[in-house]
Scaffold this active site. Structure first.
Site, short mmCIF file in Angstrom:
data_model
loop_
_atom_site.label_atom_id
_atom_site.label_comp_id
_atom_site.label_asym_id
_atom_site.label_seq_id
_atom_site.Cartn_x
_atom_site.Cartn_y
_atom_site.Cartn_z
N LYS A 133 0.80 -1.23 0.00
CA LYS A 133 0.00 0.00 0.00
C LYS A 133 0.83 1.27 0.00
O LYS A 133 0.29 2.35 -0.21
CB LYS A 133 -0.98 -0.01 1.18
N1 PMP Z 1 -3.05 -7.11 1.72
C1 PMP Z 1 -2.99 -6.22 2.71
C2 PMP Z 1 -2.31 -6.62 4.00
C3 PMP Z 1 -3.57 -4.95 2.56
O1 PMP Z 1 -3.52 -4.06 3.58
C4 PMP Z 1 -4.23 -4.65 1.34
C5 PMP Z 1 -4.89 -3.32 1.14
N2 PMP Z 1 -5.87 -2.97 2.04
C6 PMP Z 1 -4.27 -5.61 0.32
C7 PMP Z 1 -3.66 -6.83 0.55
C8 PMP Z 1 -5.03 -5.39 -0.97
O2 PMP Z 1 -4.49 -4.46 -1.86
P1 PMP Z 1 -5.43 -3.59 -2.79
O3 PMP Z 1 -6.03 -2.50 -1.96
O4 PMP Z 1 -4.50 -3.04 -3.84
O5 PMP Z 1 -6.50 -4.45 -3.38
#
Ligand code: PMP
Length: 340
Positions: free
Chosen positions: A44
C-alpha cells in the site's frame, strides 16, 4: 554516487522471490513480488504515493495540508510516511476491529488515529464515509479515497505491472492477487494484458467477501464464510475493481492460508501476513488448474509482524474457528485438488 533522491524514491522496485517448495510440488514457477520490502512494509505504500502525487498534480493537496483516509492500516502507514516526508499531516479513521499493532504503529509514526466501530458500507457510520466527512470539516484537507480513487490503480499500471513484466522477461503466464481496494489487481492485470493478452489474470478471494461471486457469476450474492485476513475481502465493486481485467477467480480457505503461512516461515524464511497466504493459495490453485509449466506471479503484501498478537495466539485462532492443526503443504495441495 548511487542514491535515492528522497524517501518516496524507496517505494517500489521490489524483488521477485521464487517460492521453491510450492514451485517444485506444482511443476510451475510460483513467484512472489516482495511488496513487504517497501519502506512502510506493504504494497500500500505504492497506492499512498500514487494518490498523493496525483492530488498534488491536480492542486487538491496544498502545502501544509492534511491527508484524511479510512483504512484498515497499511494505506494509513503509507500515507503517514509519505505525508511526513512531504510535509502533510494525516488523520486516519480505522475500524476498531483491526490489530492493535497497526493502531500503535500509526500513532507512533505521527498520524492522528481515530478508531471507529465497524459499520456496513451503506451506513453513515462506515469508516470511509466518516473519513470523507472529516476531510470536509478540516481546513486544507484532502480525502485520499483509496477505494474509488483510480490514481491507486494508475500507480500499479505505471510501476508494479512493468516491474513484473521486466522481472519475468515477459515469460509470465499468470497473475493472481486478492482485493482490498482492487488497485493492485486492476493495475497489474490491465498492464499485463496490454503486453500479452494471453497472460491469465486471476482474482483470489477470502471467504466472506464477494469478489469471487462477482467475477464468476456477475453478482455479489455469494459471500458465505469468514476470514481473519486483514486488508482484503471486498463486498462491492469499487471504482478500482471496475478497472480490473480478470479471466478467472478462486476462493481460498483460511485453513489453507494458515498452512501456507506456517510452511513459508519454516521452509522458505518468509514471515508473511494472512493476505499473502491467501494470494499464494490462489497461485497454487492457478497452478493446479492449468497444470505444470506455468509462470505465476502473486503479491507478498506485508509481513506477519503487524498481526503477531493474532496469527500466533492459538486461543485467538480457536475463537476464530481455526483449531490447532498441522496441515502439511502436500496435504493442502491434495485438498485443493479435490476442490477444483
Ligand atoms: N493485503 C494487505 C495486507 C492490505 O492491507 C491490502 C490493502 N488494504 C491488500 C492486501 C489489498 O491491496 P489492494 O487494496 O491493492 O487491493
Amino acid at each position: 554516487m548511487n542514491k535515492t533522491p528522497d524517501f518516496c524514491g524507496t517505494i517500489g522496485n521490489t524483488p521477485l522471490i521464487r517460492l521453491n517448495k510450492l514451485s517444485e510440488l506444482t511443476g510451475c514457477e510460483i513467484l512472489g513480488k516482495a511488496e513487504f520490502l517497501n519502506p512502510g512494509g506493504s504494497v500500500k505504500d505504492r497506492a499512498a504515493l500514487g494518490i498523493v502525487e496525483d492530488a498534488e498534480k491536480r492542486g487538491l493537496l496544498k502545502p501544509g495540508g492534511t491527508i484524511v483516509e479510512g483504512t484498515a492500516g497499511n494505506t494509513g502507514i503509507g500515507l503517514t510516511l509519505v505525508g511526513n516526508a512531504k510535509g502533510y499531516k494525516t488523520i486516519i479513521i480505522i475500524p476498531n476491529t483491526q490489530s492493535p499493532e497497526k493502531m500503535e504503529l500509526l500513532s507512533n509514526m505521527g498520524a492522528e488515529v481515530r478508531p471507529v466501530p465497524p459499520a456496513p458500507f451503506n451506513s453513515a457510520g462506515n469508516y470511509n464515509h466518516i473519513a470523507k466527512r472529516v476531510a470536509e470539516e478540516t481546513e486544507n484537507a484532502y480525502w485520499a479515497n483509496q477505494f474509488d480513487n483510480t490514481a491507486n490503480t494508475d500507480f500499479h499500471v505505471k510501476t508494479t505491472g512493468p516491474e513484473i513484466w521486466n522481472q519475468t522477461k515477459g515469460n509470465i503466464t499468470g497473475f493472481v492477487t486478492a482485493i482490498g481496494t482492487g488497485g493492485t489487481l486492476a493495475g497489474v492485470s490491465s498492464y499485463l494484458k496490454t503486453q500479452n493478452k494471453n497472460v491469465q489474470t486471476v482474482c483470489v478471494d477470502p471467504y466472506g467477501a464477494s469478489m469471487w461471486s462477482w467475477f464468476k457469476h456477475g453478482h455479489l450474492d455469494i459471500d458465505d464464510g469468514d476470514s481473519i485476513a486483514e486488508g482484503i475481502g471486498q463486498g462491492r465493486v469499487t471504482d478500482n475493481v471496475s478497472l480490473a481485467n480478470i479471466d478467472e477467480a478462486f476462493r481460498c480457505h483460511d485453513r489453507h492460508m494458515m498452512a501456507i503461512s506456517r510452511h513459508l516461515i519454516k521452509e522458505e524464511g518468509l514471515f508473511l501476513g494472512a493476505s499473502s497466504g491467501i494470494n499464494i493459495g490462489g497461485a497454487v490453485k492457478t497452478a493446479l488448474t492449468g497444470g505444470p509449466g506455468q509462470t505465476i506471479v502473486t503479491i507478498l503484501c506485508d509481513t506477519a509482524q503487524k498481526y503477531m498478537s493474532r496469527l500466533f495466539d492459538q486461543d485467538w485462532l480457536t475463537e476464530n474457528d481455526l483449531p490447532p492443526e498441522d496441515l502439511s503443504i502436500q496435504g493442502m495441495i491434495e485438498e485443493m485438488k479435490a476442490e477444483l
